[in-house]
Design a protein around this motif. Structure first.
Motif, mmCIF file in Angstrom:
data_model
loop_
_atom_site.group_PDB
_atom_site.id
_atom_site.type_symbol
_atom_site.label_atom_id
_atom_site.label_comp_id
_atom_site.label_asym_id
_atom_site.label_seq_id
_atom_site.Cartn_x
_atom_site.Cartn_y
_atom_site.Cartn_z
ATOM 1 N N ALA A 43 0.937 -1.165 -0.061
ATOM 2 C CA ALA A 43 0.109 0.044 -0.031
ATOM 3 C C ALA A 43 0.877 1.113 0.063
ATOM 4 O O ALA A 43 0.787 2.285 -0.781
ATOM 5 C CB ALA A 43 -0.814 0.003 1.148
ATOM 6 N N GLU A 44 1.946 1.390 0.616
ATOM 7 C CA GLU A 44 2.904 2.405 0.852
ATOM 8 C C GLU A 44 3.525 2.499 -0.521
ATOM 9 O O GLU A 44 3.769 3.826 -0.963
ATOM 10 C CB GLU A 44 3.752 2.423 2.023
ATOM 11 C CG GLU A 44 3.118 2.552 3.299
ATOM 12 C CD GLU A 44 4.430 2.102 4.546
ATOM 13 O OE1 GLU A 44 4.205 2.623 5.485
ATOM 14 O OE2 GLU A 44 5.174 0.941 4.203
ATOM 15 N N THR A 45 4.041 1.655 -1.092
ATOM 16 C CA THR A 45 4.615 1.804 -2.501
ATOM 17 C C THR A 45 3.917 2.150 -3.505
ATOM 18 O O THR A 45 4.030 3.222 -4.119
ATOM 19 C CB THR A 45 5.184 0.105 -2.901
ATOM 20 O OG1 THR A 45 5.930 -0.315 -1.932
ATOM 21 C CG2 THR A 45 5.908 0.308 -4.243
ATOM 22 N N ARG A 46 2.528 1.779 -3.371
ATOM 23 C CA ARG A 46 1.441 1.986 -4.463
ATOM 24 C C ARG A 46 1.250 3.744 -4.295
ATOM 25 O O ARG A 46 1.167 4.346 -5.176
ATOM 26 C CB ARG A 46 -0.084 1.394 -4.207
ATOM 27 C CG ARG A 46 0.171 -0.016 -4.837
ATOM 28 C CD ARG A 46 -0.936 -1.008 -4.956
ATOM 29 N NE ARG A 46 -0.990 -2.024 -5.644
ATOM 30 C CZ ARG A 46 -1.475 -3.141 -5.132
ATOM 31 N NH1 ARG A 46 -2.289 -3.177 -3.944
ATOM 32 N NH2 ARG A 46 -1.141 -4.499 -5.494
ATOM 33 N N LYS A 47 1.009 4.037 -3.092
ATOM 34 C CA LYS A 47 0.724 5.414 -2.711
ATOM 35 C C LYS A 47 1.781 6.343 -3.451
ATOM 36 O O LYS A 47 1.562 7.553 -3.940
ATOM 37 C CB LYS A 47 0.596 5.618 -1.310
ATOM 38 C CG LYS A 47 0.167 6.804 -1.011
ATOM 39 C CD LYS A 47 0.107 7.138 0.712
ATOM 40 C CE LYS A 47 -0.066 8.626 1.294
ATOM 41 N NZ LYS A 47 -0.044 8.783 2.562
ATOM 42 N N TYR A 48 3.149 5.889 -3.053
ATOM 43 C CA TYR A 48 4.306 6.756 -3.416
ATOM 44 C C TYR A 48 4.460 6.768 -4.982
ATOM 45 O O TYR A 48 4.571 7.642 -5.355
ATOM 46 C CB TYR A 48 5.576 5.946 -2.920
ATOM 47 C CG TYR A 48 6.884 6.674 -3.271
ATOM 48 C CD1 TYR A 48 7.522 7.733 -2.770
ATOM 49 C CD2 TYR A 48 7.560 5.882 -4.411
ATOM 50 C CE1 TYR A 48 8.612 8.292 -3.268
ATOM 51 C CE2 TYR A 48 8.624 6.758 -4.963
ATOM 52 C CZ TYR A 48 9.292 7.767 -4.228
ATOM 53 O OH TYR A 48 10.200 8.344 -5.031
#
Length: 55
Positions: A43-48
């Motif tokens: 989720a953090e990677t996608r948001k970034y």
């Protein structure tokens, strides 16, 4: 961001058992070593990646 951080020990398949044991003992004694890295969640990677300035 650091919540839930996991540590990973990587073993080299070329190492003999004695070297593997030495690395394991060293890692266990120094769990907070400089080599520890935070790995973001999916989720953090996608948001970034979805932020315009990071494209």
């Amino acid at each position: 961001m650091w919540q839930g951080m996991k540590s990973v020990m990587v073993f080299d398949p070329k190492d003999n058992q004695k070297e593997t044991d030495r690395k394991w003992r060293e890692w266990m004694e120094n769990k907070s070593s400089v080599g520890d890295k935070y790995v973001p969640t999916v989720a953090e990677t996608r948001k970034y990646l979805n932020e315009p300035e990071n494209r």
